[in-house]
Motif scaffolding. Structure first.
Motif, PDB file in Angstrom:
ATOM      1  N   LEU A  38       0.806  -1.225   0.000  1.00  0.00           N
ATOM      2  CA  LEU A  38       0.000   0.000   0.000  1.00  0.00           C
ATOM      3  C   LEU A  38       0.833   1.267   0.000  1.00  0.00           C
ATOM      4  CD1 LEU A  38      -2.797  -1.035   2.498  1.00  0.00           C
ATOM      5  CD2 LEU A  38      -2.965  -0.817   0.009  1.00  0.00           C
ATOM      6  N   GLN A  39       2.064   1.164   0.435  1.00  0.00           N
ATOM      7  CA  GLN A  39       2.897   2.352   0.551  1.00  0.00           C
ATOM      8  C   GLN A  39       3.334   2.846  -0.833  1.00  0.00           C
ATOM      9  OE1 GLN A  39       6.553   1.789   2.699  1.00  0.00           O
ATOM     10  NE2 GLN A  39       6.474   3.854   3.502  1.00  0.00           N
ATOM     11  N   GLY A  40       2.914   4.029  -1.151  1.00  0.00           N
ATOM     12  CA  GLY A  40       3.345   4.667  -2.379  1.00  0.00           C
ATOM     13  C   GLY A  40       2.787   4.063  -3.656  1.00  0.00           C
ATOM     14  N   ARG A  41       1.718   3.288  -3.560  1.00  0.00           N
ATOM     15  CA  ARG A  41       1.126   2.692  -4.752  1.00  0.00           C
ATOM     16  C   ARG A  41      -0.368   2.957  -4.765  1.00  0.00           C
ATOM     17  NH1 ARG A  41       4.081  -3.178  -4.717  1.00  0.00           N
ATOM     18  NH2 ARG A  41       6.190  -2.381  -4.871  1.00  0.00           N
ATOM     19  N   VAL A  46      -3.052  -2.687  -6.776  1.00  0.00           N
ATOM     20  CA  VAL A  46      -2.537  -3.795  -5.966  1.00  0.00           C
ATOM     21  C   VAL A  46      -3.657  -4.612  -5.318  1.00  0.00           C
ATOM     22  CG1 VAL A  46      -0.333  -2.676  -5.483  1.00  0.00           C
ATOM     23  CG2 VAL A  46      -2.233  -2.401  -3.880  1.00  0.00           C
ATOM     24  N   SER A  47      -4.902  -4.322  -5.629  1.00  0.00           N
ATOM     25  CA  SER A  47      -6.007  -5.001  -4.957  1.00  0.00           C
ATOM     26  C   SER A  47      -5.972  -6.519  -5.189  1.00  0.00           C
ATOM     27  CB  SER A  47      -7.354  -4.431  -5.375  1.00  0.00           C
ATOM     28  OG  SER A  47      -7.565  -4.619  -6.752  1.00  0.00           O
ATOM     29  N   ALA A  48      -5.600  -6.981  -6.370  1.00  0.00           N
ATOM     30  CA  ALA A  48      -5.512  -8.409  -6.629  1.00  0.00           C
ATOM     31  C   ALA A  48      -4.426  -9.052  -5.776  1.00  0.00           C
ATOM     32  CB  ALA A  48      -5.245  -8.672  -8.104  1.00  0.00           C
TER      33      ALA A  48
END
Length: 52
Positions: A38-41, A46-48
């Motif tokens: 989650l950091q910086g994205r 990135v949910s998958a």
């Protein structure tokens, strides 16, 4: 996840069972892996990865 980690930390402190300590290690790694994703994205991208 943080609440689950806190509960497992409390349980591991009161238990000498390998399974409880191992669950805490897994939860600890998952917590930090999730934070890393989650950091910086963008969370949508990135949910998958978070689901898997």
């Amino acid at each position: 996840m943080a609440a689950l980690h806190a509960a497992l930390t409390d349980a591991a402190a009161r238990s000498d069972q390998y399974q409880v300590r191992h669950a805490l290690q897994i939860c600890h790694h998952q917590l930090f892996d999730t934070a890393d994703l989650l950091q910086g994205r963008d969370t949508r991208s990135v949910s998958a990865q978070l689901i898997s």
